[in-house]
Design a protein around this motif. Structure first.
Motif, PDB file in Angstrom:
ATOM      1  N   PRO A  43      50.255  47.223  38.516  1.00 38.36           N
ATOM      2  CA  PRO A  43      50.220  46.683  37.152  1.00 38.36           C
ATOM      3  C   PRO A  43      50.898  47.646  36.176  1.00 38.36           C
ATOM      4  O   PRO A  43      50.729  48.855  36.284  1.00 38.36           O
ATOM      5  CB  PRO A  43      48.727  46.529  36.859  1.00 38.36           C
ATOM      6  N   GLN A  44      51.659  47.087  35.241  1.00 33.77           N
ATOM      7  CA  GLN A  44      52.436  47.899  34.314  1.00 33.77           C
ATOM      8  C   GLN A  44      51.852  47.945  32.909  1.00 33.77           C
ATOM      9  O   GLN A  44      52.204  48.822  32.133  1.00 33.77           O
ATOM     10  CB  GLN A  44      53.878  47.374  34.252  1.00 33.77           C
ATOM     11  N   THR A  45      51.007  46.992  32.574  1.00 35.24           N
ATOM     12  CA  THR A  45      50.463  46.942  31.219  1.00 35.24           C
ATOM     13  C   THR A  45      48.939  46.885  31.280  1.00 35.24           C
ATOM     14  O   THR A  45      48.354  46.580  32.326  1.00 35.24           O
ATOM     15  CB  THR A  45      50.959  45.681  30.482  1.00 35.24           C
ATOM     16  N   GLN A  46      48.326  47.161  30.162  1.00 36.25           N
ATOM     17  CA  GLN A  46      46.870  47.072  30.104  1.00 36.25           C
ATOM     18  C   GLN A  46      46.412  45.644  30.362  1.00 36.25           C
ATOM     19  O   GLN A  46      45.399  45.414  31.021  1.00 36.25           O
ATOM     20  CB  GLN A  46      46.341  47.558  28.742  1.00 36.25           C
ATOM     21  N   LEU A  47      47.172  44.671  29.873  1.00 37.92           N
ATOM     22  CA  LEU A  47      46.835  43.281  30.130  1.00 37.92           C
ATOM     23  C   LEU A  47      46.817  42.997  31.626  1.00 37.92           C
ATOM     24  O   LEU A  47      45.881  42.380  32.139  1.00 37.92           O
ATOM     25  CB  LEU A  47      47.824  42.336  29.428  1.00 37.92           C
TER      26      LEU A  47
ATOM     27  N   LYS B  62      54.247  35.920  37.155  1.00 33.72           N
ATOM     28  CA  LYS B  62      53.466  36.421  38.283  1.00 33.72           C
ATOM     29  C   LYS B  62      52.668  37.639  37.851  1.00 33.72           C
ATOM     30  O   LYS B  62      53.159  38.502  37.135  1.00 33.72           O
ATOM     31  CB  LYS B  62      54.379  36.811  39.448  1.00 33.72           C
ATOM     32  N   LEU B  63      51.441  37.702  38.323  1.00 30.66           N
ATOM     33  CA  LEU B  63      50.576  38.844  38.064  1.00 30.66           C
ATOM     34  C   LEU B  63      50.819  39.876  39.158  1.00 30.66           C
ATOM     35  O   LEU B  63      50.696  39.564  40.344  1.00 30.66           O
ATOM     36  CB  LEU B  63      49.116  38.388  38.055  1.00 30.66           C
TER      37      LEU B  63
ATOM     38  N   MET C 102      38.584  47.718  27.410  1.00 31.73           N
ATOM     39  CA  MET C 102      37.211  47.218  27.562  1.00 31.73           C
ATOM     40  C   MET C 102      37.066  46.161  28.663  1.00 31.73           C
ATOM     41  O   MET C 102      36.144  46.257  29.478  1.00 31.73           O
ATOM     42  CB  MET C 102      36.674  46.685  26.235  1.00 31.73           C
ATOM     43  N   PRO C 103      37.924  45.145  28.722  1.00 30.05           N
ATOM     44  CA  PRO C 103      37.746  44.149  29.789  1.00 30.05           C
ATOM     45  C   PRO C 103      37.876  44.749  31.191  1.00 30.05           C
ATOM     46  O   PRO C 103      37.159  44.361  32.098  1.00 30.05           O
ATOM     47  CB  PRO C 103      38.857  43.133  29.522  1.00 30.05           C
ATOM     48  N   ALA C 104      38.781  45.700  31.364  1.00 24.49           N
ATOM     49  CA  ALA C 104      38.939  46.334  32.672  1.00 24.49           C
ATOM     50  C   ALA C 104      37.707  47.151  33.024  1.00 24.49           C
ATOM     51  O   ALA C 104      37.247  47.124  34.170  1.00 24.49           O
ATOM     52  CB  ALA C 104      40.193  47.210  32.694  1.00 24.49           C
TER      53      ALA C 104
ATOM     54  N   CYS D 104      44.017  41.909  36.589  1.00 26.15           N
ATOM     55  CA  CYS D 104      43.831  42.233  38.010  1.00 26.15           C
ATOM     56  C   CYS D 104      42.381  42.622  38.285  1.00 26.15           C
ATOM     57  O   CYS D 104      41.808  42.205  39.303  1.00 26.15           O
ATOM     58  CB  CYS D 104      44.777  43.346  38.424  1.00 26.15           C
ATOM     59  N   ALA D 105      41.789  43.394  37.397  1.00 26.88           N
ATOM     60  CA  ALA D 105      40.379  43.749  37.556  1.00 26.88           C
ATOM     61  C   ALA D 105      39.510  42.505  37.458  1.00 26.88           C
ATOM     62  O   ALA D 105      38.541  42.338  38.207  1.00 26.88           O
ATOM     63  CB  ALA D 105      39.972  44.787  36.511  1.00 26.88           C
ATOM     64  N   THR D 106      39.872  41.599  36.564  1.00 28.16           N
ATOM     65  CA  THR D 106      39.147  40.336  36.417  1.00 28.16           C
ATOM     66  C   THR D 106      39.220  39.517  37.696  1.00 28.16           C
ATOM     67  O   THR D 106      38.224  38.964  38.159  1.00 28.16           O
ATOM     68  CB  THR D 106      39.731  39.525  35.247  1.00 28.16           C
TER      69      THR D 106
END
Length: 178
Positions: free
Chosen positions: A83-87, A77-78, A152-154, A92-94
Motif C-alpha cells: 500500500p502506498q497511501t494511508q487510505l 485496484k487495491l 485511526m481506521p487502520a 487493506c487493514a479493513t
C-alpha cells in the motif's frame, strides 16, 4: 553540525505532524471515523447463525469498528501487497479485519451448533456478547490515541484483527475439546 541538527529537528517535526493527523477540533469532528468511515457490518449479520459472534451495534454508547469503507471506483485496484497511501493502508487493514471476522463467525457458528439446546449454548452466547463489547471498547481506546489522525481506521482495524484472531483460536480450541 548546526545545519544537521536543524535538518534533524525539521524532519522530526514533519514526521510528528504527519503522523499526528495535524487537525483542528473542527476537522476531527468532521472527519472522525464515525462520520466518514461508516460502520463495518459483520459477516454474521448476513449469515445463517445468530448475530452474536460479531454483530454491529448502532447505539451511540457502543460503536462498531471504526473501519474505512472502500471509496475506490470499481476499476481501481487495491494494492494490499504494497500500500502506498494511508487510505490504502486503512482499506487493506479493513479488508483483513473483515476476513478475520468472517472466520470468527464460521467457527462461532460451528461451536454454537455443537452445543445447541444445552446450557452451554446460553453461556457461549453470553460470553461472546461480552467479548464483543470488550473488543469494541478496547479497539476504540486503541484508535483514540491518534484522535483526529488519518491512521485511526487502520489502528482500529489492526486491533480488531488481533483480538478477533485470538478469540477465533479460543473458539477453535473449544471445538477440539469435544
Amino acid at each position: 553540525m548546526k545545519i544537521t541538527k536543524n535538518v534533524f529537528i525539521f524532519t522530526a517535526t514533519l514526521i510528528l505532524v504527519v503522523f499526528s493527523g495535524c487537525s483542528t477540533p473542527e476537522q476531527t469532528r468532521a472527519t472522525s471515523p464515525d462520520s466518514i468511515n461508516g460502520r463495518m457490518s459483520s459477516a454474521i449479520a448476513t449469515e445463517q447463525f445468530s448475530p452474536i459472534a460479531s454483530s454491529p451495534i448502532t447505539t451511540l454508547n457502543h460503536t462498531t469498528p471504526k473501519i474505512a469503507q472502500n471509496p475506490l471506483k470499481e476499476d481501481e485496484k487495491l494494492n494490499c501487497e504494497e500500500p502506498q497511501t494511508q487510505l490504502e493502508m486503512n482499506l487493506c487493514a479493513t479488508k483483513e479485519a473483515g476476513e478475520a471476522d468472517a472466520k470468527l463467525n464460521r467457527v462461532y457458528g460451528q461451536l454454537r451448533d455443537k452445543v445447541k439446546d444445552t446450557a452451554q449454548e446460553t453461556r457461549l452466547i453470553a460470553a461472546q456478547t461480552a467479548w464483543i463489547s470488550f473488543r469494541e471498547a478496547d479497539c476504540e481506546y486503541s484508535q483514540r490515541r491518534y484522535d483526529g489522525g488519518s491512521i485511526m481506521p487502520a489502528i482500529y482495524a489492526l486491533c480488531v484483527i488481533d483480538l478477533t484472531e485470538k478469540r477465533t483460536q479460543t473458539l477453535e480450541d473449544y471445538l477440539e475439546e469435544g
